[in-house]
Design a protein around this motif. Sequence first.
Motif, PDB file in Angstrom:
ATOM      1  N   ALA A 146       0.836  -1.197   0.000  1.00 54.15           N
ATOM      2  CA  ALA A 146       0.000   0.000   0.000  1.00 54.15           C
ATOM      3  C   ALA A 146       0.876   1.255   0.000  1.00 54.15           C
ATOM      4  CB  ALA A 146      -0.908   0.006   1.224  1.00 54.15           C
ATOM      5  N   ASN A 147       0.726   2.085  -1.026  1.00 58.75           N
ATOM      6  CA  ASN A 147       1.476   3.342  -1.121  1.00 58.75           C
ATOM      7  C   ASN A 147       0.647   4.447  -0.471  1.00 58.75           C
ATOM      8  OD1 ASN A 147       3.234   5.395  -1.751  1.00 58.75           O
ATOM      9  ND2 ASN A 147       2.714   5.449  -3.936  1.00 58.75           N
ATOM     10  N   LEU A 148       0.727   4.515   0.850  1.00 59.90           N
ATOM     11  CA  LEU A 148      -0.089   5.456   1.613  1.00 59.90           C
ATOM     12  C   LEU A 148       0.769   6.109   2.701  1.00 59.90           C
ATOM     13  CD1 LEU A 148      -3.193   3.139   2.232  1.00 59.90           C
ATOM     14  CD2 LEU A 148      -3.143   5.122   0.697  1.00 59.90           C
ATOM     15  N   PRO A 149       0.586   7.406   2.925  1.00 62.91           N
ATOM     16  CA  PRO A 149       1.305   8.055   4.035  1.00 62.91           C
ATOM     17  C   PRO A 149       0.798   7.509   5.365  1.00 62.91           C
ATOM     18  CG  PRO A 149      -0.377   9.519   3.139  1.00 62.91           C
ATOM     19  CD  PRO A 149      -0.322   8.338   2.221  1.00 62.91           C
ATOM     20  N   ILE A 150       1.672   7.458   6.361  1.00 64.32           N
ATOM     21  CA  ILE A 150       1.310   6.922   7.674  1.00 64.32           C
ATOM     22  C   ILE A 150       0.858   8.055   8.589  1.00 64.32           C
ATOM     23  CG2 ILE A 150       2.138   5.729   9.736  1.00 64.32           C
ATOM     24  CD1 ILE A 150       4.169   4.283   7.952  1.00 64.32           C
ATOM     25  N   ASN A 151      -0.317   7.887   9.176  1.00 69.57           N
ATOM     26  CA  ASN A 151      -0.803   8.818  10.193  1.00 69.57           C
ATOM     27  C   ASN A 151      -0.757   8.131  11.555  1.00 69.57           C
ATOM     28  OD1 ASN A 151      -1.382  11.084   8.589  1.00 69.57           O
ATOM     29  ND2 ASN A 151      -3.356  10.248   7.975  1.00 69.57           N
ATOM     30  N   GLU A 188     -11.537   5.473  17.066  1.00 66.03           N
ATOM     31  CA  GLU A 188     -12.388   6.145  16.084  1.00 66.03           C
ATOM     32  C   GLU A 188     -11.551   6.789  14.986  1.00 66.03           C
ATOM     33  OE1 GLU A 188     -15.718   5.945  15.806  1.00 66.03           O
ATOM     34  OE2 GLU A 188     -15.441   4.494  17.427  1.00 66.03           O
ATOM     35  N   GLY A 189     -10.398   7.349  15.365  1.00 65.51           N
ATOM     36  CA  GLY A 189      -9.522   7.955  14.372  1.00 65.51           C
ATOM     37  C   GLY A 189      -8.994   6.939  13.382  1.00 65.51           C
ATOM     38  N   VAL A 190      -8.546   5.787  13.879  1.00 64.11           N
ATOM     39  CA  VAL A 190      -8.002   4.744  13.000  1.00 64.11           C
ATOM     40  C   VAL A 190      -9.105   4.108  12.156  1.00 64.11           C
ATOM     41  CG1 VAL A 190      -6.820   2.501  12.963  1.00 64.11           C
ATOM     42  CG2 VAL A 190      -6.025   4.304  14.511  1.00 64.11           C
ATOM     43  N   LYS A 191     -10.280   3.933  12.723  1.00 67.62           N
ATOM     44  CA  LYS A 191     -11.399   3.365  11.959  1.00 67.62           C
ATOM     45  C   LYS A 191     -11.730   4.216  10.744  1.00 67.62           C
ATOM     46  CE  LYS A 191     -15.038   2.037  14.397  1.00 67.62           C
ATOM     47  NZ  LYS A 191     -16.021   1.977  15.515  1.00 67.62           N
ATOM     48  N   THR A 195      -4.951   4.958   6.582  1.00 71.77           N
ATOM     49  CA  THR A 195      -3.497   5.090   6.709  1.00 71.77           C
ATOM     50  C   THR A 195      -3.046   5.114   8.164  1.00 71.77           C
ATOM     51  OG1 THR A 195      -3.424   7.514   6.833  1.00 71.77           O
ATOM     52  CG2 THR A 195      -3.589   6.540   4.638  1.00 71.77           C
ATOM     53  N   GLY A 196      -3.978   5.030   9.104  1.00 66.69           N
ATOM     54  CA  GLY A 196      -3.661   5.270  10.502  1.00 66.69           C
ATOM     55  C   GLY A 196      -3.093   4.087  11.252  1.00 66.69           C
ATOM     56  N   ILE A 197      -2.333   4.396  12.296  1.00 67.29           N
ATOM     57  CA  ILE A 197      -1.872   3.417  13.266  1.00 67.29           C
ATOM     58  C   ILE A 197      -1.922   4.081  14.640  1.00 67.29           C
ATOM     59  CG2 ILE A 197       0.577   4.046  12.916  1.00 67.29           C
ATOM     60  CD1 ILE A 197       1.268   1.100  13.625  1.00 67.29           C
ATOM     61  N   GLY A 198      -2.377   3.334  15.636  1.00 63.23           N
ATOM     62  CA  GLY A 198      -2.475   3.885  16.981  1.00 63.23           C
ATOM     63  C   GLY A 198      -2.237   2.809  18.019  1.00 63.23           C
ATOM     64  N   TYR A 199      -2.179   3.219  19.280  1.00 63.08           N
ATOM     65  CA  TYR A 199      -1.967   2.260  20.363  1.00 63.08           C
ATOM     66  C   TYR A 199      -3.020   2.479  21.444  1.00 63.08           C
ATOM     67  CZ  TYR A 199       0.661   6.309  22.129  1.00 63.08           C
ATOM     68  OH  TYR A 199       1.042   7.570  22.497  1.00 63.08           O
ATOM     69  N   VAL A 200      -3.565   1.364  21.951  1.00 68.59           N
ATOM     70  CA  VAL A 200      -4.619   1.402  22.963  1.00 68.59           C
ATOM     71  C   VAL A 200      -4.395   0.260  23.950  1.00 68.59           C
ATOM     72  CG1 VAL A 200      -6.331   2.412  21.396  1.00 68.59           C
ATOM     73  CG2 VAL A 200      -6.163  -0.070  21.589  1.00 68.59           C
ATOM     74  N   GLY A 211     -17.478  -2.086  19.360  1.00 68.17           N
ATOM     75  CA  GLY A 211     -16.930  -0.757  19.146  1.00 68.17           C
ATOM     76  C   GLY A 211     -15.601  -0.774  18.425  1.00 68.17           C
ATOM     77  N   SER A 212     -14.915  -1.918  18.491  1.00 68.86           N
ATOM     78  CA  SER A 212     -13.604  -2.038  17.857  1.00 68.86           C
ATOM     79  C   SER A 212     -13.686  -2.540  16.417  1.00 68.86           C
ATOM     80  CB  SER A 212     -12.712  -2.980  18.681  1.00 68.86           C
ATOM     81  OG  SER A 212     -12.547  -2.492  19.986  1.00 68.86           O
ATOM     82  N   GLN A 213     -14.881  -2.783  15.934  1.00 68.64           N
ATOM     83  CA  GLN A 213     -15.026  -3.203  14.542  1.00 68.64           C
ATOM     84  C   GLN A 213     -14.513  -2.091  13.627  1.00 68.64           C
ATOM     85  OE1 GLN A 213     -19.129  -4.251  13.925  1.00 68.64           O
ATOM     86  NE2 GLN A 213     -18.966  -6.157  15.070  1.00 68.64           N
ATOM     87  N   GLY A 214     -13.821  -2.483  12.588  1.00 65.81           N
ATOM     88  CA  GLY A 214     -13.248  -1.497  11.677  1.00 65.81           C
ATOM     89  C   GLY A 214     -11.753  -1.315  11.889  1.00 65.81           C
ATOM     90  N   ILE A 215     -11.224  -1.936  12.957  1.00 65.16           N
ATOM     91  CA  ILE A 215      -9.788  -1.871  13.188  1.00 65.16           C
ATOM     92  C   ILE A 215      -9.219  -3.286  13.268  1.00 65.16           C
ATOM     93  CG2 ILE A 215      -9.823   0.371  14.330  1.00 65.16           C
ATOM     94  CD1 ILE A 215      -9.216  -2.312  16.685  1.00 65.16           C
ATOM     95  N   LYS A 216      -7.912  -3.371  13.160  1.00 68.73           N
ATOM     96  CA  LYS A 216      -7.203  -4.648  13.211  1.00 68.73           C
ATOM     97  C   LYS A 216      -6.101  -4.537  14.267  1.00 68.73           C
ATOM     98  CE  LYS A 216      -5.994  -6.068   9.180  1.00 68.73           C
ATOM     99  NZ  LYS A 216      -5.213  -6.207   7.911  1.00 68.73           N
ATOM    100  N   VAL A 217      -6.029  -5.532  15.151  1.00 71.30           N
ATOM    101  CA  VAL A 217      -4.982  -5.559  16.171  1.00 71.30           C
ATOM    102  C   VAL A 217      -3.765  -6.274  15.595  1.00 71.30           C
ATOM    103  CG1 VAL A 217      -4.326  -6.368  18.468  1.00 71.30           C
ATOM    104  CG2 VAL A 217      -6.666  -5.543  18.060  1.00 71.30           C
TER     105      VAL A 217
END
Length: 291
Positions: A146-151, A188-191, A195-200, A211-217
Amino acid sequence: MRERLLKLFPAVGVAATWLCISCSHGSNSIKMKGSDTEVNLAVNLAEKFTEEDPDFSIAISGGGSGLGITSLLNGQADIANSSRPLSEKEQQQFKEKNIALKTVVFAEDATAFVVHKDLPIDEIEVEMLAEILSGNITNWSELTEANLPINIYGRQSSSGTHSFIKKKLAIEFSNAAKEMTGNAQIIEGVKADRTGIGYVGAGYVADDPVGSQGIKVLKIVERRGEKAISPLDQEAINQRNYFFQRPLYQFVLAESWDKVRPFIAFERSVVGKKLIEDHGYYILNNQSDEI
């Protein structure tokens, strides 16, 4: 009649949400502030505890570990939930104010790294993660097709999780990282951002699968060639094989210990331990402080 009330209070620079459980006044009133990682668990523990002992009133808010610890210093809380130990500076501040604390380590947590569900990546090496969060890698094409900038979606510096990741990876976070107020905002931001990555907190993800549907761990690879490990793998956590796992703390004012003691005892009861495990956290065998 006792009631459960959700109250919003303004705060400078921090969105603080107070939940007052079995609201009343008196010597059995406890104020708990701090870690956003622990706040959902704290609310459920307080609800169950006050069902068993309705004479207690427990007011709970998040805002970050640093905020909770500062509240203890300022006399605005009885308990500070914290996902990190006290810093040397904080220890000195308590010493200078002659404030004695008791430390409770009540659970083990794992930090999960999440990306958008459609991003073509399922695992990541610790070294590459450090490069991303420090801003040295800025495009997913260096790791995927994937050629996408990382947020980057992270936390404020007052967050214990922010401090934990920074120390664990020995990095300074990229100036481009977005500073979010808590787990929910990061998810919510990553969903909404492919291009997003976050930590929780892994417990937060496990506790709210809808509530976590739409993201991948992401699974984490500590060193190249080693097995990828998920923060949701309880066996791996029990064996301390996950790179981003840590104890969760409760710092209690010594002068508040007698009134807080029944709540701490409840946390260590069969019911309390089950609630902790149901939230995706792990029970420690060696908990501090005799009660």
